[in-house]
Design an enzyme around this catalytic site. Structure first.
Site, PDB file in Angstrom:
ATOM      1  N   HIS A  99       0.862  -1.188   0.000  1.00  0.00           N
ATOM      2  CA  HIS A  99       0.000   0.000   0.000  1.00  0.00           C
ATOM      3  C   HIS A  99       0.896   1.236   0.000  1.00  0.00           C
ATOM      4  O   HIS A  99       1.965   1.243   0.609  1.00  0.00           O
ATOM      5  CB  HIS A  99      -0.909  -0.005   1.234  1.00  0.00           C
ATOM      6  CG  HIS A  99      -1.986   1.022   1.155  1.00  0.00           C
ATOM      7  ND1 HIS A  99      -1.757   2.360   1.412  1.00  0.00           N
ATOM      8  CD2 HIS A  99      -3.302   0.925   0.805  1.00  0.00           C
ATOM      9  CE1 HIS A  99      -2.888   3.035   1.231  1.00  0.00           C
ATOM     10  NE2 HIS A  99      -3.833   2.193   0.864  1.00  0.00           N
ATOM     11  N   GLU A 169      -3.964   2.310  -7.115  1.00  0.00           N
ATOM     12  CA  GLU A 169      -4.419   3.392  -6.245  1.00  0.00           C
ATOM     13  C   GLU A 169      -3.556   4.633  -6.485  1.00  0.00           C
ATOM     14  O   GLU A 169      -2.447   4.722  -5.939  1.00  0.00           O
ATOM     15  CB  GLU A 169      -4.309   2.980  -4.772  1.00  0.00           C
ATOM     16  CG  GLU A 169      -5.161   1.791  -4.390  1.00  0.00           C
ATOM     17  CD  GLU A 169      -5.452   1.770  -2.888  1.00  0.00           C
ATOM     18  OE1 GLU A 169      -6.630   1.715  -2.534  1.00  0.00           O
ATOM     19  OE2 GLU A 169      -4.515   1.816  -2.083  1.00  0.00           O
TER      20      GLU A 169
HETATM   21  P1  13P Z   1      -9.858   6.049   0.500  1.00  0.00           P
HETATM   22  O1  13P Z   1     -10.975   5.193  -0.033  1.00  0.00           O
HETATM   23  O2  13P Z   1     -10.098   6.557   1.894  1.00  0.00           O
HETATM   24  O3  13P Z   1      -9.466   7.105  -0.470  1.00  0.00           O
HETATM   25  O4  13P Z   1      -8.575   5.075   0.640  1.00  0.00           O
HETATM   26  C1  13P Z   1      -8.229   4.271  -0.426  1.00  0.00           C
HETATM   27  C2  13P Z   1      -7.199   3.319   0.044  1.00  0.00           C
HETATM   28  O5  13P Z   1      -6.097   3.702   0.366  1.00  0.00           O
HETATM   29  C3  13P Z   1      -7.590   1.903   0.138  1.00  0.00           C
HETATM   30  O6  13P Z   1      -6.489   1.088   0.326  1.00  0.00           O
END
Ligand code: 13P
Length: 246
Positions: A99, A169
Site C-alpha cells: 500500500h 491506487e
Molecule cells: P480512500 O478510499 O479513503 O481514499 O482510501 C483508499 C485506500 O487507500 C484503500 O487502500
C-alpha cells in the site's frame, strides 16, 4: 488459496488504523452482506489485533477476511512483526501488500513487497498488491512508467492471475475526494492488462476516494475488476451499498 478467477468483481475494505471493540459491535450489527451477488468477492481488512474478533463475526457472513500487511520474515527475532503463517493461523485469506502508505511512510520497497507476496503465496494467502503514482509523477506524465516499474518489481516470479490481485491506487486520490476521470481509470487499467502483456488476465482493482455515489460507474468500466475502499468502508451502511453496487 482462493481462486481469484472464479470471481467477476472484488470489493475490498481497508480499515487502515481504525477500529475498536465498540466499532466492531456496531459494524457487524449494521452490515448486510447476505445480498451480495454470486461472483462477487467481499473482503474486510481490519487492523491485525482485531482479526480474531472479525473472524468470529464473519463466520456467519459471506465476506472474506484480509490483513493489511505481513512481515518480510517468517520467524525469529523481529520485534513487532507478524508473519504470513500467523495470518494463515488466524483465518486470513487475503493480505494487502505494498500500500502507498507503507511504501511512503514506512519506506517499503517493491523488493520488500515481492518478498512479502512470496511469503503469503507460500502460506496459501492471496496477496493484493498495490501500485500507484504521486501527483508530481502524474503531472510529469510518468504514471505508466512508474506503474510498469512497480509492477515488474513487486510481483513474485511464481505469481498468477489466479493467486494475485493488483490494486491501482493513485496516491493523490487516496483520502482526498479526488478521483481520476473514468477515461483515465480505464486507460490505466487497460495499459496494465494490454500493454504489460503478462498481466493480461489479472484482476485489477481501483482504489482512491471510492464511495457509494461513484462506485457503480467505476465498476462498470470494462477493465475494472473491483475496488479497494478506505474511508467509505468504515461506515457499514455505506460499505453495504458498495458491496451491492455490482
Ligand atoms: P480512500 O478510499 O479513503 O481514499 O482510501 C483508499 C485506500 O487507500 C484503500 O487502500
Amino acid at each position: 488459496m482462493i481462486e481469484i478467477n472464479e470471481f467477476d468483481k472484488i470489493i475490498a475494505a481497508n480499515w487502515k488504523l481504525n477500529c475498536s471493540l465498540d466499532f466492531l459491535k456496531h459494524y457487524f450489527n449494521k452490515i448486510n452482506s447476505n445480498d451480495i451477488k454470486p461472483g462477487v468477492c467481499g473482503i474486510i481488512s481490519p487492523p491485525l489485533v482485531y482479526i480474531q474478533n472479525c473472524s468470529l463475526h464473519l463466520k456467519s457472513s459471506s465476506l472474506f477476511l484480509g490483513a493489511q500487511d505481513c512481515s518480510l520474515y517468517n520467524k525469529g527475532a523481529y520485534t513487532g512483526e507478524n508473519s504470513a503463517s500467523m495470518l494463515k493461523d488466524n483465518n486470513c485469506q487475503f493480505c494487502i501488500v505494498g500500500h502507498s502508505e507503507r511504501r511512503q511512510i514506512f519506506g517499503e520497497t517493491s523488493k520488500d513487497v515481492k518478498k512479502k507476496a512470496e511469503n503469503l503465496i507460500n502460506q496459501g494467502i492471496n496477496p493484493i498488491i498495490c501500485v500507484g503514482e504521486t501527483l508530481a509523477e502524474k503531472n510529469a506524465g510518468s504514471t505508466k512508467n512508474i506503474l510498469y516499474e512497480q509492477l515488474s518489481n513487486s510481483l513474485p516470479e511464481k505469481s498468477s492471475s489466479n493467486s494475485i490481485i493488483i490494486a491501482y491506487e493513485p496516491i493523490w486520490a487516496i483520502g482526498s475526494g479526488l478521483v481520476p476521470s473514468l477515461e483515465e481509470i480505464n486507460d490505466i487499467h487497460s495499459y496494465i492488462k494490454s500493454d504489460i502483456n503478462k498481466f493480461k488476465n489479472y484482476k485489477i482493482l481501483y482504489g482512491g476516494s471510492v464511495k457509494s455515489s461513484n462506485v457503480k460507474e467505476i465498476l462498470n468500466l470494462e477493465n475494472v475488476d473491483g475496488v479497494l475502499v478506505g474511508g467509505a468502508s468504515l461506515d457499514p451502511i455505506e460499505f453495504t451499498k458498495i458491496l451491492n453496487a455490482c
